[in-house]
Design a protein around this motif. Structure first.
Motif, short mmCIF file in Angstrom:
data_model
loop_
_atom_site.label_atom_id
_atom_site.label_comp_id
_atom_site.label_asym_id
_atom_site.label_seq_id
_atom_site.Cartn_x
_atom_site.Cartn_y
_atom_site.Cartn_z
N ARG A 19 0.85 -1.20 0.00
CA ARG A 19 0.00 0.00 0.00
C ARG A 19 0.87 1.24 0.00
N ALA A 20 0.35 2.33 -0.57
CA ALA A 20 1.12 3.58 -0.60
C ALA A 20 0.84 4.43 0.63
N VAL A 24 5.26 2.02 2.28
CA VAL A 24 4.28 3.10 2.49
C VAL A 24 4.98 4.44 2.27
N ARG A 25 4.31 5.39 1.59
CA ARG A 25 4.93 6.67 1.29
C ARG A 25 4.17 7.85 1.89
N GLU A 26 2.96 7.59 2.38
CA GLU A 26 2.18 8.67 2.99
C GLU A 26 1.54 8.13 4.26
N LEU A 64 0.04 10.84 -5.77
CA LEU A 64 0.65 9.64 -5.21
C LEU A 64 -0.25 8.47 -5.62
N VAL A 65 0.32 7.50 -6.31
CA VAL A 65 -0.48 6.40 -6.86
C VAL A 65 -0.84 5.40 -5.76
N GLU A 66 -2.15 5.18 -5.58
CA GLU A 66 -2.62 4.26 -4.54
C GLU A 66 -3.07 2.93 -5.12
N ASP A 67 -3.42 2.95 -6.40
CA ASP A 67 -3.87 1.73 -7.08
C ASP A 67 -3.65 1.96 -8.57
#
Ligand code: SAM
Ligand code: SF4
Length: 443
Positions: free
Chosen positions: A141-142, A188-190, A377-380
């Protein structure tokens, strides 16, 4: 084969996060997750008590799951705010429920599945230990929620939270930063720091300081937080929006109503002038969002007009608006006879006016971005969020965790659509999952 659990979550980010912690506790006891209630050996319903409608949803879900219990012996547990509010009364109303679990006892879920019963006592604030998230749950997940506070010490007269979540407790900052570092290690980025009144955080540093410490985790790109109370908006937090590049320009700061007289009855502890002074200090480009309650007891036509007038002059990016729902134990329900109930059809008309006003403005703000580029920010696959927290659908080959630029081609009320125009930062490879080790007994 391992037994399988299914968690049905209602309500806020707090509940989503609590459901993850319950899932992790079940996993530690040998359970596996399933995406289909029909194939589960255990169903846990994690409930929300904020509005009556949320409670009704619990009972309709219970009606469906009761059939599964009759067919295949599925165990059923009720967790969360309704569980906390109803305690053993819930077992009287729905005797086929096996256990009832309050939000302070998430780690006891596996134990309760086996023994049944009710566990809803509040844990003393000084003894409360926050459940630690297992970063592996967020692999792939991001974004992730990270709990910063639980409970609330305010007593807004419409709100049941202090009665279902107990006194406010802040999580020590070192624990939070460690959890964030663990999440970043799995990709995870966020992170979104969450709490019912998160900006009153006091876990060994100020909330602004917590944001700065979180921002110092290498590899983390974005920080958000929710929800905040206007009275706890410190000048230091305002400065953070100017000085901390990882803090996203989105701020959910619920006002609840635009008339001072209603705010007083709501026990919100600020006036509209104070609220406006505080938001005037925020960066001009921030996406400010809010909650509004229509039809609060005693709301007159003149107060509703003041509410609309306030909303017309306040450039909210988006608004979550609700019809007042009477909640047990709260100040407003005790004063209902004195203040007077607003008939539902009037409350509904007022809600529609508020929503129409905001919908037009949100649409206008979204359309103003057509032709420009937004950072996403790409989540999917084909889906992500802009810095302002807008939903963005795009065509392109970016992967989860990539930070990209999207050229906006069209906009609706709920989302922007466009084409991937470039990559700002590729997602770095996540650290490999820990290998299963054989137990080594040392002498
Ligand atoms: N702590 C946040 C604050 O003080 O603004 C609010 C958190 S509350 C869980 C989320 C939102 O639900 C509130 O902002 C309010 O608009 C809405 N809400 C809470 N109680 C309500 C009620 N009895 N009827 C209708 N809406 C309600
Ligand atoms: Fe409820 Fe928010 Fe008021 Fe706390 S501050 S009582 S969570 S509305």
């Amino acid at each position: 084969m391992a037994r399988r659990y299914y968690i049905h979550t209602f309500g806020c980010q707090m509940n989503e996060s609590d459901s993850q912690r319950m899932g992790e506790a079940l996993k530690r006891s040998g359970w596996d997750a399933t995406a289909a209630a029909e194939s589960a050996d255990l169903i846990v319903i994690n409930t929300c008590a904020i509005r009556e409608k949320a409670e009704d949803k619990l009972f309709s879900a219970l009606g469906r799951y009761r059939l599964l219990k009759a067919q295949r012996g599925t165990r059923i547990g009720v967790a969360g705010c309704v569980a906390q509010q109803e305690k053993d009364a819930l077992l009287k109303r729905a005797p086929f429920v096996d256990f009832v679990l309050g939000p302070d006892h998430l780690d006891k879920v596996s134990q309760l599945v086996e023994q049944g019963g009710v566990e809803t006592d509040f844990i003393d604030s000084h003894q409360y230990l926050f459940p630690q998230a297992d970063a592996e749950t967020s692999r792939g997940r991001a974004t992730a929620f990270v709990t910063a506070t639980k409970g609330c010490d305010n007593v807004c007269s419409f709100c049941v939270v202090p009665y279902t979540r107990g006194r406010e407790v802040s999580r020590p900052y070192a624990e939070i930063v460690r959890e964030v570092a663990g999440l970043v290690a799995v990709g995870v980025r966020e992170v979104t720091l969450i709490g019912q009144n998160v900006n009153s955080y006091s876990g060994g540093c100020t909330f602004a300081d917590l944001i700065r410490r979180t921002a110092s985790v290498p590899g983390l790109l974005r920080i958000r937080f929710t929800t905040s109370h206007p009275m706890d908006l410190s000048p230091e937090l305002v400065r953070c929006f100017f000085s901390e590049p990882k803090l996203m320009p989105h701020f959910h700061l619920p006002v609840q109503h635009g008339a001072d007289t209603v705010l007083e009855r709501m026990r919100r502890k600020y006036t509209i002038a104070e609220y406006e002074r505080r938001i005037a200090e925020l960066p001009g480009k921030i996406a400010l969002t809010s909650d509004i309650i229509c039809g609060f007891p005693g709301e007159t036509e003149a107060e509703h007009e003041q509410n609309l007038e306030f909303l017309r002059r306040t450039p909210y990016d988006n608004l979550f608006s609700f019809i007042y729902s009477p909640r047990p134990h709260t100040g407003a329900i005790l004063k209902m006879a004195e203040w007077g109930e607003v008939p539902r059809e009037i409350a509904l008309c007022r809600l529609e006016e508020v929503q129409a006003l905001q919908m037009a403005r949100t649409l206008q703000r979204h359309r103003a971005r057509v032709g420009s580029e937004v950072e996403v920010l790409v989540e999917d696959r084909g889906f992500g969020r802009s810095r302002e927290n807008w939903t963005v659908h795009f065509q392109g080959d970016a992967s989860v965790g990539d930070l990209i630029r999207v050229r906006v081609e069209s906009a609706s009320l709920v989302a922007l659509r466009g084409l991937q125009a470039g990559v700002v930062a590729k997602a770095p490879p996540a650290e490999a999952p820990p290998r299963r080790r054989l137990a080594v007994v040392s002498a």
